[in-house]
Motif scaffolding. Structure first.
Motif, short mmCIF file in Angstrom:
data_model
loop_
_atom_site.label_atom_id
_atom_site.label_comp_id
_atom_site.label_asym_id
_atom_site.label_seq_id
_atom_site.Cartn_x
_atom_site.Cartn_y
_atom_site.Cartn_z
N ILE A 130 0.84 -1.21 0.00
CA ILE A 130 0.00 0.00 0.00
C ILE A 130 0.88 1.26 0.00
O ILE A 130 0.57 2.24 -0.68
N TYR A 131 1.99 1.23 0.71
CA TYR A 131 2.88 2.40 0.72
C TYR A 131 3.55 2.58 -0.63
O TYR A 131 3.79 3.72 -1.06
N SER A 132 3.88 1.49 -1.30
CA SER A 132 4.42 1.59 -2.67
C SER A 132 3.38 2.22 -3.59
O SER A 132 3.69 3.07 -4.42
N ALA A 133 2.12 1.80 -3.42
CA ALA A 133 1.04 2.34 -4.25
C ALA A 133 0.82 3.82 -3.97
O ALA A 133 0.62 4.62 -4.91
N LEU A 134 0.86 4.22 -2.72
CA LEU A 134 0.67 5.63 -2.39
C LEU A 134 1.82 6.50 -2.91
O LEU A 134 1.62 7.66 -3.26
N PHE A 135 3.02 5.93 -2.98
CA PHE A 135 4.13 6.65 -3.58
C PHE A 135 3.85 6.90 -5.06
O PHE A 135 4.14 7.98 -5.59
N ALA A 136 3.27 5.91 -5.73
CA ALA A 136 2.89 6.09 -7.14
C ALA A 136 1.87 7.22 -7.26
O ALA A 136 1.91 8.00 -8.21
N TRP A 137 0.96 7.33 -6.28
CA TRP A 137 -0.03 8.42 -6.30
C TRP A 137 0.67 9.78 -6.16
O TRP A 137 0.30 10.75 -6.82
N LEU A 138 1.68 9.84 -5.30
CA LEU A 138 2.44 11.08 -5.12
C LEU A 138 3.06 11.50 -6.46
O LEU A 138 3.00 12.68 -6.84
#
Length: 196
Positions: A130-138
């Motif tokens: 999930i943190y990898s995915a949120l980095f993609a959102w950033l």
């Protein structure tokens, strides 16, 4: 945003906001849990990590958006394509992670007496998808708004907040699962399969 934004097409921010609506819906439905979580152990320190992560998104998202790029231009089409891919990645990984976590999912780091160590789905590849995915959102936000320079502050803030959260989560998981978690952590990287 630091200094001036890079010109973007109006389509990029529109897609980002539509994606945000979808992600918020996924988050709302993910937040519904069954009552009666006896034996739950929470980590209030992970809230500090959440706040710092949110500051990263503010650092990238705040400021003027220069929407002077023609929507039909090659640069605009490429920008929109990358934004769509990053949003799809974020929402897809979040959904798959939530499905794998089931009742174990929580916004704030916690374990329950009947907590299960999830090592399937996205968790078979990375420990914190999930943190990898949120980095993609950033990254999607920086691209959609033309705020690339905001990443100078946003990336360090995001990783500081994320580090605080994962340290708390891993502490709880080690306390609950001991050597089983250590073996899992030894074979599965935190964020990028086989790398980090």
């Amino acid at each position: 945003m630091i200094i001036h934004p890079t010109p973007v097409s109006p389509v990029g921010p529109a897609i980002l906001f539509a994606g945000l609506g979808l992600f918020l819906l996924l988050l709302v439905f993910a937040g519904k849990r069954e009552a009666g979580e006896s034996g739950s152990r929470r980590s209030p320190r992970s809230i500090v990590g959440i706040v710092i992560q949110m500051l990263a998104f503010v650092a990238v998202g705040a400021g003027l958006i220069d929407m002077s790029l023609a929507p039909a231009s090659r640069a605009a089409i490429e920008q929109v394509g990358v934004v769509v891919l990053l949003i799809a990645f974020t929402c897809g990984v979040f959904t798959a992670s939530k499905r794998a976590l089931g009742r174990n999912w929580s916004l704030v780091a916690r374990t329950r007496s009947d907590h299960e160590l999830v090592t399937w789905g996205p968790f078979a590849y990375v420990r914190h998808p999930i943190y990898s995915a949120l980095f993609a959102w950033l990254l999607a936000m920086a691209m959609a708004f033309g705020h690339y320079r905001g990443l100078i502050l946003g990336i360090p803030l995001y990783w500081i907040g994320t580090t605080l959260r994962i340290l708390e989560e891993e502490k709880l998981l080690r306390a609950q699962f001991g050597p089983v978690y250590d073996a899992y952590a030894a074979r599965v990287k935190r964020f990028i399969p086989g790398i980090i």
